[in-house]
Design a protein around this motif. Structure first.
Motif, PDB file in Angstrom:
ATOM      1  N   GLU A   1       6.537 -30.698  34.512  1.00 56.58           N
ATOM      2  CA  GLU A   1       7.157 -31.950  34.931  1.00 56.58           C
ATOM      3  C   GLU A   1       8.675 -31.755  35.039  1.00 56.58           C
ATOM      4  O   GLU A   1       9.256 -30.860  34.418  1.00 56.58           O
ATOM      5  CB  GLU A   1       6.862 -33.047  33.906  1.00 56.58           C
ATOM      6  N   ARG A   2       9.322 -32.630  35.794  1.00 55.19           N
ATOM      7  CA  ARG A   2      10.773 -32.549  35.966  1.00 55.19           C
ATOM      8  C   ARG A   2      11.477 -33.526  35.036  1.00 55.19           C
ATOM      9  O   ARG A   2      10.959 -34.607  34.752  1.00 55.19           O
ATOM     10  CB  ARG A   2      11.160 -32.807  37.429  1.00 55.19           C
ATOM     11  N   ILE A   3      12.643 -33.126  34.541  1.00 55.34           N
ATOM     12  CA  ILE A   3      13.402 -33.930  33.597  1.00 55.34           C
ATOM     13  C   ILE A   3      14.637 -34.507  34.286  1.00 55.34           C
ATOM     14  O   ILE A   3      15.038 -34.042  35.355  1.00 55.34           O
ATOM     15  CB  ILE A   3      13.819 -33.100  32.362  1.00 55.34           C
ATOM     16  N   ARG A   4      15.258 -35.511  33.669  1.00 58.77           N
ATOM     17  CA  ARG A   4      16.405 -36.184  34.279  1.00 58.77           C
ATOM     18  C   ARG A   4      17.687 -35.400  33.981  1.00 58.77           C
ATOM     19  O   ARG A   4      18.457 -35.720  33.100  1.00 58.77           O
ATOM     20  CB  ARG A   4      16.516 -37.616  33.753  1.00 58.77           C
ATOM     21  N   SER A   5      17.891 -34.347  34.726  1.00 58.98           N
ATOM     22  CA  SER A   5      19.113 -33.559  34.647  1.00 58.98           C
ATOM     23  C   SER A   5      19.367 -33.010  36.039  1.00 58.98           C
ATOM     24  O   SER A   5      18.538 -33.188  36.938  1.00 58.98           O
ATOM     25  CB  SER A   5      18.974 -32.432  33.622  1.00 58.98           C
ATOM     26  N   ASN A   6      20.498 -32.348  36.248  1.00 56.15           N
ATOM     27  CA  ASN A   6      20.765 -31.836  37.588  1.00 56.15           C
ATOM     28  C   ASN A   6      20.760 -30.319  37.598  1.00 56.15           C
ATOM     29  O   ASN A   6      20.462 -29.669  36.598  1.00 56.15           O
ATOM     30  CB  ASN A   6      22.069 -32.409  38.137  1.00 56.15           C
ATOM     31  N   SER A   7      21.107 -29.728  38.724  1.00 62.63           N
ATOM     32  CA  SER A   7      20.949 -28.292  38.895  1.00 62.63           C
ATOM     33  C   SER A   7      21.964 -27.481  38.116  1.00 62.63           C
ATOM     34  O   SER A   7      21.636 -26.462  37.516  1.00 62.63           O
ATOM     35  CB  SER A   7      21.041 -27.931  40.384  1.00 62.63           C
ATOM     36  N   ASP A   8      23.242 -27.930  38.120  1.00 62.48           N
ATOM     37  CA  ASP A   8      24.285 -27.095  37.517  1.00 62.48           C
ATOM     38  C   ASP A   8      24.515 -27.381  36.041  1.00 62.48           C
ATOM     39  O   ASP A   8      25.399 -26.801  35.431  1.00 62.48           O
ATOM     40  CB  ASP A   8      25.599 -27.239  38.288  1.00 62.48           C
TER      41      ASP A   8
ATOM     42  N   PRO B   1      24.116 -19.136  38.419  1.00 64.95           N
ATOM     43  CA  PRO B   1      23.389 -19.976  39.367  1.00 64.95           C
ATOM     44  C   PRO B   1      22.697 -21.147  38.678  1.00 64.95           C
ATOM     45  O   PRO B   1      22.178 -21.008  37.572  1.00 64.95           O
ATOM     46  CB  PRO B   1      22.368 -19.011  39.971  1.00 64.95           C
ATOM     47  N   GLY B   2      22.692 -22.275  39.358  1.00 59.39           N
ATOM     48  CA  GLY B   2      22.049 -23.465  38.816  1.00 59.39           C
ATOM     49  C   GLY B   2      20.539 -23.395  38.934  1.00 59.39           C
ATOM     50  O   GLY B   2      19.975 -22.475  39.541  1.00 59.39           O
ATOM     51  N   TYR B   3      19.875 -24.403  38.378  1.00 58.54           N
ATOM     52  CA  TYR B   3      18.410 -24.399  38.385  1.00 58.54           C
ATOM     53  C   TYR B   3      17.827 -24.469  39.795  1.00 58.54           C
ATOM     54  O   TYR B   3      16.790 -23.873  40.077  1.00 58.54           O
ATOM     55  CB  TYR B   3      17.887 -25.566  37.552  1.00 58.54           C
TER      56      TYR B   3
ATOM     57  N   THR C   1      16.025 -32.420  40.342  1.00 50.91           N
ATOM     58  CA  THR C   1      15.936 -32.339  38.885  1.00 50.91           C
ATOM     59  C   THR C   1      15.123 -31.100  38.526  1.00 50.91           C
ATOM     60  O   THR C   1      14.165 -30.758  39.218  1.00 50.91           O
ATOM     61  CB  THR C   1      15.258 -33.592  38.287  1.00 50.91           C
ATOM     62  N   PRO C   2      15.496 -30.395  37.458  1.00 53.77           N
ATOM     63  CA  PRO C   2      14.822 -29.136  37.127  1.00 53.77           C
ATOM     64  C   PRO C   2      13.474 -29.349  36.446  1.00 53.77           C
ATOM     65  O   PRO C   2      13.208 -30.398  35.850  1.00 53.77           O
ATOM     66  CB  PRO C   2      15.809 -28.452  36.181  1.00 53.77           C
ATOM     67  N   ILE C   3      12.645 -28.336  36.522  1.00 53.47           N
ATOM     68  CA  ILE C   3      11.344 -28.336  35.839  1.00 53.47           C
ATOM     69  C   ILE C   3      11.581 -28.071  34.355  1.00 53.47           C
ATOM     70  O   ILE C   3      12.340 -27.181  33.974  1.00 53.47           O
ATOM     71  CB  ILE C   3      10.427 -27.258  36.443  1.00 53.47           C
ATOM     72  N   ALA C   4      10.926 -28.853  33.508  1.00 53.26           N
ATOM     73  CA  ALA C   4      11.133 -28.729  32.064  1.00 53.26           C
ATOM     74  C   ALA C   4      10.864 -27.313  31.574  1.00 53.26           C
ATOM     75  O   ALA C   4      11.632 -26.756  30.779  1.00 53.26           O
ATOM     76  CB  ALA C   4      10.249 -29.730  31.321  1.00 53.26           C
ATOM     77  N   GLY C   5       9.785 -26.704  32.048  1.00 52.85           N
ATOM     78  CA  GLY C   5       9.437 -25.361  31.603  1.00 52.85           C
ATOM     79  C   GLY C   5      10.494 -24.334  31.948  1.00 52.85           C
ATOM     80  O   GLY C   5      10.727 -23.380  31.195  1.00 52.85           O
ATOM     81  N   ASP C   6      11.166 -24.516  33.097  1.00 50.69           N
ATOM     82  CA  ASP C   6      12.245 -23.595  33.474  1.00 50.69           C
ATOM     83  C   ASP C   6      13.409 -23.697  32.494  1.00 50.69           C
ATOM     84  O   ASP C   6      14.039 -22.688  32.142  1.00 50.69           O
ATOM     85  CB  ASP C   6      12.731 -23.913  34.888  1.00 50.69           C
ATOM     86  N   VAL C   7      13.711 -24.921  32.070  1.00 47.96           N
ATOM     87  CA  VAL C   7      14.790 -25.124  31.095  1.00 47.96           C
ATOM     88  C   VAL C   7      14.440 -24.446  29.777  1.00 47.96           C
ATOM     89  O   VAL C   7      15.265 -23.737  29.186  1.00 47.96           O
ATOM     90  CB  VAL C   7      15.054 -26.623  30.886  1.00 47.96           C
ATOM     91  N   TYR C   8      13.210 -24.646  29.289  1.00 49.85           N
ATOM     92  CA  TYR C   8      12.806 -24.070  28.006  1.00 49.85           C
ATOM     93  C   TYR C   8      12.790 -22.539  28.060  1.00 49.85           C
ATOM     94  O   TYR C   8      13.227 -21.867  27.113  1.00 49.85           O
ATOM     95  CB  TYR C   8      11.422 -24.589  27.605  1.00 49.85           C
TER      96      TYR C   8
ATOM     97  N   LEU D   1      17.064 -26.647  47.878  1.00 51.29           N
ATOM     98  CA  LEU D   1      18.454 -26.496  48.301  1.00 51.29           C
ATOM     99  C   LEU D   1      18.935 -27.723  49.061  1.00 51.29           C
ATOM    100  O   LEU D   1      20.091 -28.147  48.911  1.00 51.29           O
ATOM    101  CB  LEU D   1      18.591 -25.235  49.164  1.00 51.29           C
ATOM    102  N   TRP D   2      18.060 -28.303  49.874  1.00 58.33           N
ATOM    103  CA  TRP D   2      18.428 -29.493  50.635  1.00 58.33           C
ATOM    104  C   TRP D   2      18.753 -30.656  49.699  1.00 58.33           C
ATOM    105  O   TRP D   2      19.707 -31.407  49.930  1.00 58.33           O
ATOM    106  CB  TRP D   2      17.305 -29.869  51.589  1.00 58.33           C
ATOM    107  N   GLN D   3      17.976 -30.809  48.634  1.00 56.79           N
ATOM    108  CA  GLN D   3      18.230 -31.891  47.679  1.00 56.79           C
ATOM    109  C   GLN D   3      19.623 -31.773  47.072  1.00 56.79           C
ATOM    110  O   GLN D   3      20.318 -32.768  46.886  1.00 56.79           O
ATOM    111  CB  GLN D   3      17.180 -31.871  46.563  1.00 56.79           C
ATOM    112  N   VAL D   4      20.034 -30.551  46.757  1.00 57.36           N
ATOM    113  CA  VAL D   4      21.347 -30.350  46.143  1.00 57.36           C
ATOM    114  C   VAL D   4      22.470 -30.598  47.145  1.00 57.36           C
ATOM    115  O   VAL D   4      23.431 -31.319  46.863  1.00 57.36           O
ATOM    116  CB  VAL D   4      21.459 -28.927  45.559  1.00 57.36           C
TER     117      VAL D   4
END
Length: 688
Positions: free
Chosen positions: A253-260, A270-272, A308-315, A293-296
């Motif tokens: 799932e995606r969390i409420r944060s941004n790429s950088d 590099p950002g998420y 917004t980044p994927i939670a698993g990628d952050v962890y 990339l378009w979203q950013v």
């Protein structure tokens, strides 16, 4: 005419219901307020705060209308709108905010009601202790709430308890002093229980990780650092727990944060989005890579859903960085009980290790401390808390941040009605999950009743910008405007004076949810569908009770409060409180003890007062030791999004710069070639 003021102190969490006879003066000095007006006695309510003027406001009846007149320097808020040196009419049930105090204004019949303190008709001064003493308690003290949802010291899990567990840790008498002699500590403490470090991070979560990561990259060795935290050693342990309970249940799932905003990478590049796009390109999924990339790139100008980044990628990225900086070697699972200044300009930290007995404790002496304990508790609306304490029912009335999976499993099998309280990002995610369950049930037999205290016809405004509102939901990609993270608004706030900061934070903040096209479409469909599976009611909740059929009845005061019209909401199977986390610093016994012991001032937002370098200046120890803070407890200072990933990194970098400036051991300024070299080490996964 009499009016009841529900006086709630957002700093201490205490509140009283007090009935006055109009007119009523509010302020911080009784001698500055009138005691008679037009030959009528004036009752006085004392609000003791730096941001409350000596004579702040007057509540009176003018031409058969209730009117409040602001006479202050900092102004007041009526139903969220700021006004100053002017008067406004109001209705019963409206909300007045003065500094850290929230006051609900309610007309009452001119008779004494049980449980309410009524002021005599002669001019009187009301101070909180009068009511508290009458109830057998004490007022004006920063006492932790007696009941609610707290994170337990051993497990760091969110648990409900009816009454606060006493802090039972027998300690030598020397720790009763504000300053402790090092020689005395060594005399009475076993060598095996004593340790000295240069740097200590208290909390063990994302805030501690950001600070430790920054000072490690700035030159500090892992042997110089100790981290004390609860529960799991993974820095995202509590964050992931709260995400899962509030219906971001899976790591995809995606969390409420941004790429950088990358907690594993203080450079932000590099950002998420770029990392995710690169992974998609390598795997051949070019369309999804282009979408990221378009979203950013299109977000600031074109109508597009924010990335917004994927939670698993952050962890996963946090696990990699934790291993790179030797996080586990610095970590200790424990619960900090006390912090005291020492006679040599350092600090002594008393903590218990996880699994230890009540009479076992560890002693740690350090020069520099970072406090990032996060949220000590979650909000629980008073009427819902009262219901749970009265009935013992913890299954029908739940908090969004506690494990409540049983609600969704029941609805899948039986359908039912669910009442939602709150309208922020968590409430939106809960409604999304309920809609998913509704679609899985036979004939879509799930109805969502959403209770909002008042309509929200237009969003908050600052300058020429106004937030978008649709169907009473206020939209903003993140919890603060993006310019408050690193743009013009950040600079404005950093240079503003405290009263100006308070007003700006009121304008920028508030309850919002992410502006997602699929989410807005879901709400529109729910409101206008034939089944009306999503319904909104407005009003102030008065009571929750269980009926003879075992359903939950909830009564709210309708919009016509003057005539006391009540709206009966359909009986529900469950109520979910999604009003958010509690950032009150006194909810933490450790922070509350420091506030009391060292008289640490609170800012106009009711949080710990810190410098622009996030130092708690009143905790400076003989011009040697320093204590820094980060996270929600610092809101109201020079930075707005303090509890975001980027906010925690910003606080860490500002405090690291302050430490380098005073020549703290091992730490250097992170700039130029040195910074680039450290980024190379990060990119190639080498130790700092």
């Amino acid at each position: 005419m009499q009016i009841q003021l529900r006086w709630e102190d957002s700093v201490t969490g205490e509140h009283w219901d007090v009935t006055f006879t109009l007119p009523v003066a509010l302020g911080s000095k009784p001698e500055a307020m009138p005691n008679r007006l037009n030959n009528q006695p004036v009752d006085q309510l004392l609000l003791q705060s730096k941001v409350v003027s000596r004579y702040h406001a007057l509540i009176a009846l003018e031409n058969d209308q209730l009117v409040i007149t602001d006479k202050s320097t900092n102004g007041s808020y009526l139903n969220g709108k700021w006004f100053n040196k002017s008067h406004h009419s109001f209705q019963s049930g409206d909300c007045l905010k003065i500094g850290p105090y929230v006051i609900t204004l309610t007309l009452v019949a001119e008779v004494e009601s049980e449980g309410t303190e009524v002021m005599p008709h002669e001019s009187s001064v009301f101070v909180p202790s009068q009511v508290a003493q009458a109830r057998g308690g004490s007022a004006g003290q920063n006492n932790q709430p007696d009941s609610g949802m707290f994170f337990e010291p051993e497990t760091d899990l969110l648990e409900y308890r009816l009454h606060k567990k006493p802090q039972s840790l027998p300690l030598p008498n020397i720790f009763g002093s504000s300053h402790v002699a090092i020689a005395e500590i060594k005399r009475i403490i076993l060598h095996s229980n004593y340790e000295e470090k240069d740097y200590v991070a208290i909390g063990g979560g994302m805030g501690s990780f950001a600070w430790v990561d920054t000072i490690r990259i700035s030159g500090v060795k892992s042997e110089q650092i100790r981290v004390i935290g609860r529960g799991d050693s993974k820095p995202y342990h509590r964050y992931r727990l709260l995400c899962r309970n509030s219906q971001i249940p899976e790591d995809y799932e995606r969390i409420r944060s941004n790429s950088d905003s990358c907690p594993d990478n203080i450079w932000g590049w590099p950002g998420y989005a770029l990392r995710e796009a690169w992974r998609d390109i390598v795997s051949g999924n070019l369309s999804h890579a282009f979408k990221c990339l378009w979203q950013v790139f299109a977000e600031p100008l074109l109508s597009t859903d924010t990335y917004t980044p994927i939670a698993g990628d952050v962890y996963t990225s946090l696990d990699r960085e934790a291993k790179r900086i030797n996080w586990k070697s610095m970590w200790r699972a424990g619960d900090v009980k006390l912090i005291r200044k020492t006679d040599d300009g350092r600090y002594v930290i008393i903590y218990s290790l996880a699994g230890s007995t009540e009479d076992e404790y560890q002693i740690l002496v350090a020069k520099y401390i970072n406090l990032a304990i996060g949220y000590a508790s979650v909000k629980f609306l008073p009427d819902l808390l009262e219901y749970r304490e009265t009935t013992g029912d913890r299954k029908s009335v739940v908090n969004a941040y506690e494990n409540h999976e049983h609600v969704y499993q029941y609805l899948k099998k039986h359908g039912g009605i669910v009442i939602i309280r709150g309208r922020g990002i968590v409430a939106s995610r809960i409604i999304q999950r309920l809609n998913e369950v509704r679609q899985q049930t036979k004939n879509n037999q799930v109805t969502i009743i959403h209770i909002m205290q008042s309509p929200n016809p237009e969003g908050a405004k600052f300058g020429q910008a106004r937030r978008y509102v649709e169907n009473n939901w206020e939209f903003q990609p993140f919890n603060w405007p993006k310019a408050a993270w690193g743009g013009d608004l950040r600079k404005i706030l950093a240079t503003a004076k405290p009263p100006e900061r308070y007003k700006m934070l009121q304008d920028w903040g508030g309850t919002t949810t992410a502006d997602r096209s699929d989410w807005r479409r879901l709400i529109r469909n729910g409101l206008h569908s034939k089944e009306q599976w999503y319904q909104i009611y407005f009003g102030r909740v008065e009571k929750v009770e269980r009926n003879a059929e075992g359903k939950l009845n909830i009564l709210i005061a309708g919009s016509n409060i003057k005539n006391q019209i009540r709206l009966d909401i359909p009986a529900a199977d469950f109520i979910i409180d999604a009003t958010g986390l509690d950032a009150n610093p006194i909810a933490s016994p450790l922070i509350n003890d420091l506030i009391q012991r060292y008289h640490i001032p609170l800012n106009s937002s009711g949080r710990i007062e810190v410098t622009n370098e996030f130092e708690i200046k009143d905790m400076r120890s003989k011009k040697v030791g320093r204590i820094f803070a980060a996270g929600s407890m610092t809101l109201g200072g020079s930075y707005a999004p303090v509890d975001s990933f980027l906010g925690l990194q910003y606080a860490a970098q500002r405090s690291a710069e302050a430490l380098a400036r005073i020549g703290a051991p091992g730490i250097k300024y992170l700039e130029g070639i040195g910074s680039f070299w450290q980024w190379i080490k990060w990119a190639t996964n080498q130790q700092p």
